[in-house]
Every structure is written in C-alpha cells, then in structure tokens.
Design an enzyme around this catalytic site. Structure first.
Site, PDB file in Angstrom:
ATOM      1  CE1 TYR A 159      41.592  12.921  65.466  1.00 10.75           C
ATOM      2  CE2 TYR A 159      39.197  12.957  65.363  1.00 10.75           C
ATOM      3  CZ  TYR A 159      40.362  12.666  66.043  1.00 10.75           C
ATOM      4  OH  TYR A 159      40.304  12.115  67.292  1.00 10.75           O
ATOM      5  CB  SER A 219      37.775   9.456  66.625  1.00 10.72           C
ATOM      6  OG  SER A 219      36.830  10.498  66.550  1.00 10.72           O
TER       7      SER A 219
END
Length: 352
Positions: free
Chosen positions: A167, A142
């Site tokens: 995350y 990501s």
C-alpha cells in the site's frame, strides 16, 4: 468551478464532496463501490448526499436530490475508456483523487487490488487530466510512505525510499508519477500525505470503529505492539478543511529548486507535497481511554505484538501546509471521539 472527486462513497470523499458543494463548487463524485468493506455503509453515505443508491447502474450519472450541483457515477478508475468519456463529457476544471484500495494489512494478502486501483487507475487519471487541460490535480498520498524512517516528526523533504507495505509503495509511486506529469506536461499536482483520519461515517476497518464496536458489544479489542504505538489521529473536518485550502492553491513551480540539492516536496515543475495531520501524536492507550470515557465503559484489551507493515509512531510536520494555506487543525481527541461515537450510536442503533 467543476470538480471531479473520486472516492465519494468512501469516508473522506463523502465529507469533502459535501463541503465543496457548500462552498459553491459543482461536484461530480465517482466511486467503484467495491466490497472491501460494507457496501451498505457506502450506499448510505450516497443516500445522505441525496443519491438514490438502491439501484445504481454502472457508468450512469445520478443527480443529487438535496445537494444542488452534486452528481455521482459508479465507475472504476481502471476502466480507461469510460473514464476518458466522462472527462470529455463533463469538462472538469479540477480533480481530487481520494479513490484507492486502502489498508496496510489487506495489501499483504490482496496485492493485485492495489496495483489495479492505485497504480493503473492513478495512471488513467493522470492521462485524462493531461488530455483535458485540468487546472489542478490533487491526490491522496499517505503517512505510510515514511516506512522505516525514524526521524520524528515526519517531514515532506525526508527521503521515503523504504516503504514496508505494498500500500505504501503504491502511494509513493503515485507521487513519482504525478511529478512526471507535472514535469513533462505542466500539469499542476499536489499530493497530500494523510495521517490517521477518523470521524463520523468512518471505515469499519479503522481503529476508531473497531474499538467502539467491540466495547459496545462486550467484545475484546486487540491492542497491537502492547499499546506502545502513537498515531497522529486527525479529525475528518480538519482534513477536509486542509484539502479545500489546497484545492484553492495551485502550485506554480519552485524557481529556487536546485537539482544539485533536490528538495523532495517541490520542483521546478508545478508539483507540491504536503503532510496533512493533527501534528499531535496520541498514544494508542490514551486514544482507547478517550473511547472508554465517552462510552462510560471499560475495554477488554488483548495485548498483541507488532503487525507486519505497521510502524511505531506517526507524527506530521504540517508547517509547510500551514505556511502556504493557513491550515490549522482544531479538533481535540475528546471532541472528535465524541462526535464519532454519537454518529455510531445513532447510525447503528446501539448503545453501551
């Protein structure tokens, strides 16, 4: 080639599985079908791929009714025993891992979900790949791994040691874990740092969906950091094209890699990292304007402060991906937004 694609009841995984089938791959899709967001949307994606999703039983393989060569199994990556059995029975050639607990803000209140899926589940996949001689393991990282980095555009050889959400930390962990397996076991791995993907069948917690739904239903939208944010919005078809190009390019290791001046994106091991984005950041206010134009309706905006875990700007340097694979995103914001809204109106039966 037989490919396991995890996360196929999800947004990107759904599109990727369909593309791979069209390209002649045999695909087994896997998803836990958790309730992080609408389960009915996930089941409808499966139905669109020909899976009779109304009565899915856990750990049971279902064959598609309309996509030859596609099958699906509901399974958690944390379920090591059944995951190992799946690998042994199906004999995959390659694995694409798109399954993960997503969302920056959700990680602030539900950290355990990220450890279970993104760390434990990822480790289970690596072990299965190691023991079943997988030819190439491709996985979703990501843009959030760039964290507090302020050098723009983001480049894969920058250090990414200052994440600002759990995350992001789990995604950075995935990259480190993948390198270990590439180094120790000669497992070819490629990590893809996705940048703000949007398009038809998109997630309800993402900006594209939230803005469209609110404007159509005459509800205000929250605009964080008073609109002074930029995102490298990337249309899902461009993302999928890049993933397919990467699948077909197995890393072999960089013979020129030097441990005295280590390059973060490659290694002597068969390991590679790429950014995958549009490489054209768009101001949040301009993105909202594109939604308003398509809907022919103005948004009621509530200006909000910066949220914990958010960054001001994302901007992908995709030059290495372009050089190695020919990747070239081509979808304009106007086209991509239009395609999403056309799908949204048709799927939900709502008109502005």
């Amino acid at each position: 080639m037989k490919v396991l694609v995890t996360g196929t009841a999800g947004f990107i995984g759904f599109h990727l599985a369909n593309r791979l089938i069209q390209d002649g791959f045999e695909v087994v899709g896997l998803d836990s079908i958790n309730d992080y967001y609408s389960v009915s949307l996930k089941l409808d994606r499966l139905k669109a791929a020909g899976i009779a999703a109304d009565d899915i039983q856990y750990n049971t393989v279902y064959r598609s009714n309309n996509l030859k060569g596609y099958s699906f199994i509901q399974l958690k990556l944390e379920d090591r025993e059944n995951l190992e059995a799946l690998f042994k029975s199906e004999q995959f050639d390659m694995v694409v891992n798109l399954a993960a607990q997503a969302g920056v803000r959700y990680s602030l209140t539900n950290p355990a979900a990220y450890i279970d899926s993104n760390i434990v589940g990822f480790a289970n996949l690596l072990e299965c790949c190691r023991h079943n001689k997988i030819k190439h393991f491709v996985y979703a990282s990501s843009s959030s791994v760039y964290g507090l980095n302020e050098t723009i555009p983001f480049e894969t050889d920058q250090t990414v040691d200052h994440p600002i959400s759990l995350y992001a930390a789990t995604k950075k962990s995935n990259e480190l874990m993948a390198h270990v397996y590439s180094h120790l076991y000669n497992l070819p791995t490629t990590g893809l740092r996705f940048f703000t993907v949007y398009g038809p069948w998109g997630r309800p917690d993402m900006a594209m969906y939230l803005f469209t739904d609110a404007i159509i239903n005459d509800k205000p939208i929250q605009v964080f950091n008073n609109g002074e944010m930029e995102r490298d919005f990337t249309y899902v078809d461009d993302i999928v094209d890049g993933v397919v190009r990467v699948i077909n390019r197995t890393p072999a290791g960089n013979a020129e890699w030097n441990g005295a001046a280590p390059q973060a994106s490659t290694s002597k091991a068969p390991y590679q990292l790429y950014n995958i984005g549009n490489s054209k950041p768009v101001k949040l206010t301009d993105f909202i304007e594109a939604v308003e134009k398509k809907l022919n309706k103005k948004a009621d905006k509530i200006m909000m402060p910066m949220q914990p875990g958010d960054v001001h700007k994302t901007y992908a340097d995709v030059s290495s991906l372009t050089k190695d694979t020919g990747y070239q995103p081509a979808t304009t914001i106007a086209t991509g937004v239009g395609n999403f809204i056309d799908w949204f109106v048709q799927y939900y039966g709502k008109k502005p």
